[in-house]
Enzyme design. Structure first.
Site, PDB file in Angstrom:
ATOM      1  N   HIS A  96       0.836  -1.205   0.000  1.00 34.75           N
ATOM      2  CA  HIS A  96       0.000   0.000   0.000  1.00 34.75           C
ATOM      3  C   HIS A  96       0.875   1.261   0.000  1.00 34.75           C
ATOM      4  O   HIS A  96       0.669   2.176  -0.804  1.00 34.75           O
ATOM      5  CB  HIS A  96      -0.929  -0.023   1.226  1.00 34.75           C
ATOM      6  CG  HIS A  96      -1.761   1.206   1.381  1.00 34.75           C
ATOM      7  ND1 HIS A  96      -3.071   1.269   0.954  1.00 34.75           N
ATOM      8  CD2 HIS A  96      -1.475   2.429   1.899  1.00 34.75           C
ATOM      9  CE1 HIS A  96      -3.552   2.488   1.205  1.00 34.75           C
ATOM     10  NE2 HIS A  96      -2.600   3.201   1.790  1.00 34.75           N
ATOM     11  N   GLU A  97       1.877   1.291   0.886  1.00 32.60           N
ATOM     12  CA  GLU A  97       2.733   2.490   0.972  1.00 32.60           C
ATOM     13  C   GLU A  97       3.575   2.663  -0.288  1.00 32.60           C
ATOM     14  O   GLU A  97       3.748   3.774  -0.779  1.00 32.60           O
ATOM     15  CB  GLU A  97       3.618   2.425   2.228  1.00 32.60           C
ATOM     16  CG  GLU A  97       2.856   2.520   3.539  1.00 32.60           C
ATOM     17  CD  GLU A  97       1.887   3.699   3.592  1.00 32.60           C
ATOM     18  OE1 GLU A  97       2.251   4.808   3.154  1.00 32.60           O
ATOM     19  OE2 GLU A  97       0.748   3.504   4.056  1.00 32.60           O
ATOM     20  N   HIS A 126       1.519   4.184  -3.011  1.00 30.16           N
ATOM     21  CA  HIS A 126       1.379   5.651  -2.918  1.00 30.16           C
ATOM     22  C   HIS A 126       2.538   6.328  -3.668  1.00 30.16           C
ATOM     23  O   HIS A 126       2.346   7.326  -4.353  1.00 30.16           O
ATOM     24  CB  HIS A 126       1.421   6.112  -1.459  1.00 30.16           C
ATOM     25  CG  HIS A 126       0.093   6.095  -0.745  1.00 30.16           C
ATOM     26  ND1 HIS A 126      -1.049   6.659  -1.265  1.00 30.16           N
ATOM     27  CD2 HIS A 126      -0.258   5.602   0.472  1.00 30.16           C
ATOM     28  CE1 HIS A 126      -2.052   6.507  -0.398  1.00 30.16           C
ATOM     29  NE2 HIS A 126      -1.601   5.855   0.655  1.00 30.16           N
ATOM     30  N   GLU A 178      -6.382   6.812  -1.596  1.00 29.92           N
ATOM     31  CA  GLU A 178      -6.378   5.665  -0.683  1.00 29.92           C
ATOM     32  C   GLU A 178      -6.863   4.394  -1.376  1.00 29.92           C
ATOM     33  O   GLU A 178      -6.246   3.338  -1.247  1.00 29.92           O
ATOM     34  CB  GLU A 178      -7.244   5.960   0.545  1.00 29.92           C
ATOM     35  CG  GLU A 178      -6.530   6.738   1.620  1.00 29.92           C
ATOM     36  CD  GLU A 178      -5.221   6.102   2.003  1.00 29.92           C
ATOM     37  OE1 GLU A 178      -5.216   4.978   2.496  1.00 29.92           O
ATOM     38  OE2 GLU A 178      -4.178   6.733   1.794  1.00 29.92           O
TER      39      GLU A 178
HETATM   40 ZN   LIG Z   1      -2.589   5.209   2.235  1.00 32.24          ZN
END
Ligand SMILES: [Zn+2]
Length: 277
Positions: free
Chosen positions: A139-140, A143, A203
């Site tokens: 997830h990071e 980003h 997100e």
């Molecule tokens: Zn996030």
């Protein structure tokens, strides 16, 4: 005479407005040329990826000066192993990947542009399985791959400097204004606490792309589901005092439902199981 003056003023004002409108359109047009990796979403990006990476490197050095790295060799190796596998799946050769485990009882993790990934020991209490840790890191990393920080910086520059945002952004790296919005976008440096929030779009994009790269690296996409359920329970246990990570990454029922809806298709298309993970 007054009438002529008025007309002249109107024409001048009109020209000024047109010039401002033209400048704005040009900025938006140039910016609209950027498309997010994987999802192809239109992005407003005023700074280049190279500038972002340069700022990411500076910030990474600052974090390493300020924080203590963990000496728990088993966990350090675990973070590195999972990170390296996801980095291979992310296929971003211009990044100089590094994976650091920071000794701090804080639910936190982030990836700076350029591929500097930081995991805090506090998050390992929630991300207990390798699939769950891969979900956090995926997830990071997503980003960063999707340049969400650059997008948030660009929006902040537009709000602060309007039509001049593009020229301020060109001085990135040297301009204090850019340094400040970078700190806000990433929550590092002197600006910790005034973090610019991720948008819901960013997100859910990071959830999707994160699951894709983790699955390609050999991690079960259901790790994201169990992780965010634990995050939800953790957030509820904290009551009013939402930890910083969860204020930018809310563990909402909507997020959990979205992850559940996407999981099957991502597993079918991308999951490459490993015997050892
Ligand atoms: Zn996030």
């Amino acid at each position: 005479m007054n009438r002529y003056l008025n007309r002249l003023l109107n024409v001048m004002l009109d020209r000024k407005l047109k010039r401002a409108a033209l400048l704005f359109c040009l900025t938006v047009l140039v910016a609209a040329c950027a498309h997010a990796a994987y999802t192809n979403r239109n992005q407003l990006l005023l700074i280049s990826e190279g500038q972002e990476m340069q700022l990411g490197l500076q910030a990474s050095n600052d974090v390493l000066k300020k924080e203590k790295e963990s000496h728990d060799q088993m966990q350090v190796e675990r973070v590195k192993r999972i990170g390296r596998r996801i980095a291979v799946a992310a296929n971003k050769p211009e990044y100089k990947w590094e994976f650091h485990l920071i000794e701090k009882n804080e639910v936190n993790a982030f990836c700076l542009p350029g591929g500097k990934v930081f995991v805090y020991t506090g998050i390992l209490n929630l991300a207990t399985s390798n699939d769950e840790l891969a979900a956090v890191m995926g997830h990071e990393i997503a980003h960063a791959l999707e340049r969400h920080g650059g997008e948030r910086m660009s929006t902040a520059l537009m709000l602060q400097f309007g039509g001049q945002a593009a020229s301020v952004a060109l001085g990135a790296g040297t301009s204090p204004a850019v340094g400040q919005v970078f700190s806000q976008a990433y929550g590092v440096g002197a600006q910790v606490g005034v973090l610019l929030p991720h948008s819901r779009t960013q997100e859910s994009e990071a959830d999707e792309v994160g699951m894709i790269i983790a699955a390609k690296a050999g991690y079960e996409p259901s790790g994201a589901l169990t992780l965010w359920r634990k995050m939800d329970a953790y957030q509820k246990s904290k009551g009013q005092s939402t930890p910083a990570f969860l204020s930018t990454h809310p563990a909402s029922q909507q997020r959990i439902a979205d992850i559940q809806a996407k999981m099957g298709a991502i597993r079918a298309q991308y999951f490459q199981p490993h015997y050892l993970n």
